[in-house]
Design a protein around this motif. Structure first.
Motif, PDB file in Angstrom:
ATOM      1  N   GLU A  68       0.830  -1.206   0.000  1.00 52.92           N
ATOM      2  CA  GLU A  68       0.000   0.000   0.000  1.00 52.92           C
ATOM      3  C   GLU A  68       0.867   1.259   0.000  1.00 52.92           C
ATOM      4  OE1 GLU A  68      -0.386  -2.485   2.156  1.00 52.92           O
ATOM      5  OE2 GLU A  68      -2.353  -3.321   1.711  1.00 52.92           O
ATOM      6  N   GLY A  69       1.960   1.236   0.744  1.00 49.89           N
ATOM      7  CA  GLY A  69       2.866   2.383   0.775  1.00 49.89           C
ATOM      8  C   GLY A  69       3.519   2.630  -0.577  1.00 49.89           C
ATOM      9  N   THR A  70       3.871   1.526  -1.254  1.00 50.10           N
ATOM     10  CA  THR A  70       4.473   1.658  -2.580  1.00 50.10           C
ATOM     11  C   THR A  70       3.485   2.262  -3.565  1.00 50.10           C
ATOM     12  OG1 THR A  70       5.878  -0.252  -2.168  1.00 50.10           O
ATOM     13  CG2 THR A  70       5.595   0.403  -4.465  1.00 50.10           C
ATOM     14  N   LEU A  71       2.260   1.771  -3.582  1.00 43.51           N
ATOM     15  CA  LEU A  71       1.244   2.282  -4.510  1.00 43.51           C
ATOM     16  C   LEU A  71       0.879   3.733  -4.209  1.00 43.51           C
ATOM     17  CD1 LEU A  71      -1.092  -0.835  -4.787  1.00 43.51           C
ATOM     18  CD2 LEU A  71       0.548   0.019  -6.463  1.00 43.51           C
ATOM     19  N   LEU A  72       0.715   4.046  -2.929  1.00 47.46           N
ATOM     20  CA  LEU A  72       0.375   5.415  -2.557  1.00 47.46           C
ATOM     21  C   LEU A  72       1.525   6.364  -2.893  1.00 47.46           C
ATOM     22  CD1 LEU A  72      -1.755   7.199  -1.239  1.00 47.46           C
ATOM     23  CD2 LEU A  72      -0.643   6.780   0.951  1.00 47.46           C
ATOM     24  N   GLY A  73       2.745   5.957  -2.597  1.00 44.31           N
ATOM     25  CA  GLY A  73       3.916   6.784  -2.915  1.00 44.31           C
ATOM     26  C   GLY A  73       4.090   6.977  -4.411  1.00 44.31           C
ATOM     27  N   ALA A  74       3.813   5.923  -5.183  1.00 41.11           N
ATOM     28  CA  ALA A  74       3.931   6.040  -6.642  1.00 41.11           C
ATOM     29  C   ALA A  74       2.895   7.008  -7.197  1.00 41.11           C
ATOM     30  CB  ALA A  74       3.780   4.672  -7.291  1.00 41.11           C
ATOM     31  N   GLY A  75       1.693   6.950  -6.658  1.00 40.70           N
ATOM     32  CA  GLY A  75       0.641   7.872  -7.117  1.00 40.70           C
ATOM     33  C   GLY A  75       0.964   9.325  -6.806  1.00 40.70           C
ATOM     34  N   VAL A  76       1.355   9.571  -5.568  1.00 40.44           N
ATOM     35  CA  VAL A  76       1.695  10.933  -5.162  1.00 40.44           C
ATOM     36  C   VAL A  76       2.935  11.423  -5.928  1.00 40.44           C
ATOM     37  CG1 VAL A  76       2.472  12.345  -3.226  1.00 40.44           C
ATOM     38  CG2 VAL A  76       0.608  10.721  -2.908  1.00 40.44           C
ATOM     39  N   GLY A  77       3.932  10.560  -6.070  1.00 38.43           N
ATOM     40  CA  GLY A  77       5.144  10.933  -6.795  1.00 38.43           C
ATOM     41  C   GLY A  77       4.882  11.233  -8.260  1.00 38.43           C
ATOM     42  N   ALA A  78       3.969  10.464  -8.875  1.00 42.04           N
ATOM     43  CA  ALA A  78       3.642  10.691 -10.284  1.00 42.04           C
ATOM     44  C   ALA A  78       2.993  12.060 -10.480  1.00 42.04           C
ATOM     45  CB  ALA A  78       2.721   9.591 -10.797  1.00 42.04           C
ATOM     46  N   VAL A  79       2.058  12.407  -9.613  1.00 40.65           N
ATOM     47  CA  VAL A  79       1.394  13.708  -9.728  1.00 40.65           C
ATOM     48  C   VAL A  79       2.388  14.844  -9.484  1.00 40.65           C
ATOM     49  CG1 VAL A  79      -0.363  15.199  -8.700  1.00 40.65           C
ATOM     50  CG2 VAL A  79      -0.880  12.809  -9.138  1.00 40.65           C
ATOM     51  N   ALA A  80       3.197  14.693  -8.435  1.00 43.35           N
ATOM     52  CA  ALA A  80       4.174  15.741  -8.119  1.00 43.35           C
ATOM     53  C   ALA A  80       5.211  15.882  -9.236  1.00 43.35           C
ATOM     54  CB  ALA A  80       4.867  15.424  -6.796  1.00 43.35           C
ATOM     55  N   GLY A  81       5.724  14.760  -9.742  1.00 43.97           N
ATOM     56  CA  GLY A  81       6.712  14.805 -10.819  1.00 43.97           C
ATOM     57  C   GLY A  81       6.165  15.427 -12.085  1.00 43.97           C
ATOM     58  N   HIS A  82       4.900  15.122 -12.393  1.00 40.79           N
ATOM     59  CA  HIS A  82       4.259  15.682 -13.577  1.00 40.79           C
ATOM     60  C   HIS A  82       4.153  17.201 -13.476  1.00 40.79           C
ATOM     61  CE1 HIS A  82       1.526  15.795 -17.015  1.00 40.79           C
ATOM     62  NE2 HIS A  82       0.790  16.637 -16.308  1.00 40.79           N
ATOM     63  N   GLU A  83       3.686  17.691 -12.351  1.00 39.34           N
ATOM     64  CA  GLU A  83       3.500  19.132 -12.181  1.00 39.34           C
ATOM     65  C   GLU A  83       4.830  19.883 -12.155  1.00 39.34           C
ATOM     66  OE1 GLU A  83       0.649  20.819 -12.358  1.00 39.34           O
ATOM     67  OE2 GLU A  83      -0.272  18.887 -12.792  1.00 39.34           O
ATOM     68  N   ILE A  84       5.811  19.322 -11.481  1.00 38.17           N
ATOM     69  CA  ILE A  84       7.122  19.974 -11.413  1.00 38.17           C
ATOM     70  C   ILE A  84       7.761  20.038 -12.799  1.00 38.17           C
ATOM     71  CG2 ILE A  84       9.480  19.731 -10.541  1.00 38.17           C
ATOM     72  CD1 ILE A  84       8.201  18.581  -7.953  1.00 38.17           C
ATOM     73  N   ALA A  85       7.729  18.931 -13.527  1.00 38.08           N
ATOM     74  CA  ALA A  85       8.326  18.908 -14.868  1.00 38.08           C
ATOM     75  C   ALA A  85       7.588  19.832 -15.826  1.00 38.08           C
ATOM     76  CB  ALA A  85       8.333  17.486 -15.411  1.00 38.08           C
ATOM     77  N   LYS A  86       6.269  19.899 -15.708  1.00 37.52           N
ATOM     78  CA  LYS A  86       5.482  20.759 -16.592  1.00 37.52           C
ATOM     79  C   LYS A  86       5.792  22.239 -16.340  1.00 37.52           C
ATOM     80  CE  LYS A  86       1.008  21.166 -16.030  1.00 37.52           C
ATOM     81  NZ  LYS A  86      -0.439  20.912 -16.023  1.00 37.52           N
ATOM     82  N   SER A  87       5.894  22.621 -15.073  1.00 34.56           N
ATOM     83  CA  SER A  87       6.175  24.030 -14.779  1.00 34.56           C
ATOM     84  C   SER A  87       7.602  24.405 -15.183  1.00 34.56           C
ATOM     85  CB  SER A  87       5.946  24.329 -13.299  1.00 34.56           C
ATOM     86  OG  SER A  87       6.915  23.678 -12.510  1.00 34.56           O
ATOM     87  N   ASN A  88       8.554  23.491 -15.021  1.00 35.12           N
ATOM     88  CA  ASN A  88       9.932  23.775 -15.440  1.00 35.12           C
ATOM     89  C   ASN A  88      10.050  23.866 -16.955  1.00 35.12           C
ATOM     90  OD1 ASN A  88      10.887  23.913 -12.842  1.00 35.12           O
ATOM     91  ND2 ASN A  88      11.641  21.821 -12.805  1.00 35.12           N
ATOM     92  N   ALA A  89       9.295  23.037 -17.675  1.00 34.01           N
ATOM     93  CA  ALA A  89       9.367  23.038 -19.138  1.00 34.01           C
ATOM     94  C   ALA A  89       8.781  24.321 -19.712  1.00 34.01           C
ATOM     95  CB  ALA A  89       8.641  21.823 -19.707  1.00 34.01           C
ATOM     96  N   LYS A  90       7.767  24.886 -19.064  1.00 36.05           N
ATOM     97  CA  LYS A  90       7.164  26.120 -19.566  1.00 36.05           C
ATOM     98  C   LYS A  90       8.102  27.298 -19.405  1.00 36.05           C
ATOM     99  CE  LYS A  90       2.297  24.997 -19.068  1.00 36.05           C
ATOM    100  NZ  LYS A  90       1.057  25.277 -18.349  1.00 36.05           N
ATOM    101  N   LYS A  91       8.997  27.239 -18.450  1.00 34.57           N
ATOM    102  CA  LYS A  91       9.933  28.336 -18.218  1.00 34.57           C
ATOM    103  C   LYS A  91      11.056  28.344 -19.240  1.00 34.57           C
ATOM    104  CE  LYS A  91       9.163  28.309 -13.262  1.00 34.57           C
ATOM    105  NZ  LYS A  91       9.756  28.014 -11.957  1.00 34.57           N
ATOM    106  N   LYS A  92      11.351  27.199 -19.832  1.00 33.27           N
ATOM    107  CA  LYS A  92      12.484  27.102 -20.752  1.00 33.27           C
ATOM    108  C   LYS A  92      12.026  27.425 -22.169  1.00 33.27           C
ATOM    109  CE  LYS A  92      15.054  23.734 -18.100  1.00 33.27           C
ATOM    110  NZ  LYS A  92      15.649  22.411 -18.080  1.00 33.27           N
TER     111      LYS A  92
END
Length: 100
Positions: A68-92
């Protein structure tokens, strides 16, 4: 004497042709910007975030709840990674000047 007269006449005509030639129009300097492929960067961030979140969730979770910890961490990490990468890509943006 005749050769000098012909040479002077040719030189005079050729210099008049150079002066009378139209000047080329000046090119305008234009700023051209190209943005980075945001979708590709966001997808890469999603994958990296999911893997990192899954590993972190597995390590933090208690002994009985590792899946359960692995699945929950993967879900939260996927959302966070997506948003961080998207905001960084728009700046470049790659910008340069072109003459048109």
């Amino acid at each position: 004497m005749r050769n000098r007269l012909i040479a002077a006449l040719v030189f005079g005509c050729s210099s008049l042709a150079l002066v009378a030639a139209p000047a080329p129009a000046e090119a305008k300097r234009v700023l051209v910007c190209k943005t980075v492929n945001v979708k590709k960067k966001a997808n890469t961030g999603t994958v990296i975030g999911a893997v990192a979140g899954g590993v972190l969730g597995n390590q933090i979770a208690g002994n009985g709840a590792r899946t359960e910890g692995t699945l929950l961490g993967a879900g939260v990490g996927a959302v966070a990674g997506h948003e961080i990468a998207k905001s960084n890509a728009k700046k470049k943006r790659r910008c340069h000047y072109e003459y048109r």
